[in-house]
Write an enzyme that holds these catalytic residues in place. Structure first.
Site, PDB file in Angstrom:
ATOM      1  CB  VAL A  64      -0.968   0.026   1.204  1.00 25.36           C
ATOM      2  CG1 VAL A  64      -1.936  -1.140   1.147  1.00 25.36           C
ATOM      3  CG2 VAL A  64      -0.216   0.056   2.531  1.00 25.36           C
ATOM      4  CG  ASN A 115      -7.752  -2.670   8.651  1.00 27.51           C
ATOM      5  OD1 ASN A 115      -8.290  -2.151   9.606  1.00 27.51           O
ATOM      6  ND2 ASN A 115      -8.444  -3.143   7.620  1.00 27.51           N
ATOM      7  CB  SER A 145      -3.121   3.710  17.133  1.00 30.89           C
ATOM      8  OG  SER A 145      -2.552   3.352  18.383  1.00 30.89           O
ATOM      9  CE1 TYR A 154       1.283   1.689  14.789  1.00 32.76           C
ATOM     10  CE2 TYR A 154       0.738   2.668  16.921  1.00 32.76           C
ATOM     11  CZ  TYR A 154       0.439   1.795  15.883  1.00 32.76           C
ATOM     12  OH  TYR A 154      -0.709   1.041  15.928  1.00 32.76           O
ATOM     13  CB  ALA A 209       4.078  11.177  13.863  1.00 31.14           C
ATOM     14  CE  LYS A 217      -1.843   3.037  13.231  1.00 34.31           C
ATOM     15  NZ  LYS A 217      -2.624   2.372  12.159  1.00 34.31           N
ATOM     16  CB  ILE A 219      -5.536  -4.871  19.809  1.00 38.32           C
ATOM     17  CG1 ILE A 219      -6.378  -3.588  19.950  1.00 38.32           C
ATOM     18  CG2 ILE A 219      -6.384  -6.026  19.312  1.00 38.32           C
ATOM     19  CD1 ILE A 219      -7.498  -3.665  20.951  1.00 38.32           C
TER      20      ILE A 219
END
Length: 270
Positions: free
Chosen positions: A64, A90, A165, A178, A180, A182, A211
């Site tokens: 992606v 996702n 998140s 991560y 930043a 999200k 999770i």
């Protein structure tokens, strides 16, 4: 069990974890599902599992973070099934490089014990590690959303569910790239929802807390325990619990919901 009957759904990151749970739940609700992942073999396995359960799915190996691959993906899906009704973004990674992870673990124990020092991860992060995290999460969400919108805008309908998140809401120590990425997805979601709403296209985000997925499997036990202790419900969440939220947002039950960030996090962040 038929909330998505007759709809075509593209689910990225569908080979494992939350993405897999969403793909399987969408299929169980009657959608035809394009299971998309860089792990083509894993995507094939999920598609076979869905088919074995009576659902309809096809696997697509796609990076992606590569806009050309994303464009080709949506061309294939529309060639197969004529349209795209639902996009669930996702695809993502969460790990630090081995060197940074080793450093974080060596320092985290001292900080937890009361040492007054920085974890020192961001200052040691190189350009490539930052770029790859942002490219997969934020750029990938943009590339897929752009391709989906070109289809949805033609028919004046569609639903997009982005995976953010709690890190994008509250931050997370040692994973600034991560957090930043999200946070960027949250801002992107709100903006596109405002842009596309007049075309009957709904765009929302899910911001999960901790999770239990393959992506979080390598988190050291003491950090997992600390997070659990800070969570009022006293446990980590499951991928199925996040998938249930995705089904709701994708269905007509959420017909008046757009531009929202739903955060199933057990009370970790309010």
């Amino acid at each position: 069990m038929d909330r998505l009957r007759g709809r075509v759904a593209v689910v990225t990151g569908g080979a494992s974890g939350i993405g897999r749970a969403i793909a399987e739940r969408f299929a169980g609700e009657g959608a035809r599902v394009a299971v998309v992942d860089l792990n083509g073999e894993g995507a094939e396995q999920v598609a076979r599992t869905i088919a074995a359960g009576g659902g309809t799915a096809r696997a697509h190996r796609t990076d992606v973070a590569d806009s050309a691959e994303v464009e080709a993906l949506f061309t294939r899906v529309t060639a197969d099934w004529g349209t795209v009704d639902v996009l669930s973004n996702n695809a993502g990674i969460g790990q630090l490089s081995p060197a940074l992870q080793s450093h974080l673990l060596s320092v985290a124990g001292e900080v937890i014990a009361g040492a007054r020092r920085s974890l020192g991860v961001t200052s040691r992060m190189d350009d490539a590690e930052w770029r790859r995290m942002v490219e997969i999460h934020l750029f990938g969400t943009f590339y897929c959303t752009r391709a989906a919108l070109r289809i949805m805008e033609q028919k004046n309908s569609g639903v997009i569910v982005n995976m953010a998140s709690v890190a994008g809401l509250a931050g997370i120590p040692g994973l600034a790239h991560y957090g930043a990425a999200k946070a960027g997805i949250i801002g992107f979601t709100k903006s596109v929802a405002m842009e596309a709403g007049s075309g009957n296209i709904r765009v929302n985000a899910i911001a999960p807390g901790f999770i239990d997925t393959p992506m979080t499997a390598d988190i050291p036990p003491f950090l997992r325990q600390m997070t659990t202790l800070r969570t009022p419900l006293g446990r980590v969440g499951t991928a199925d619990e996040i998938a249930a939220v995705a089904v709701f947002l994708a269905s007509d039950e959420a017909s008046f919901v757009t531009g929202q960030v739903v955060s199933p996090n057990g009370g970790l962040h309010t």
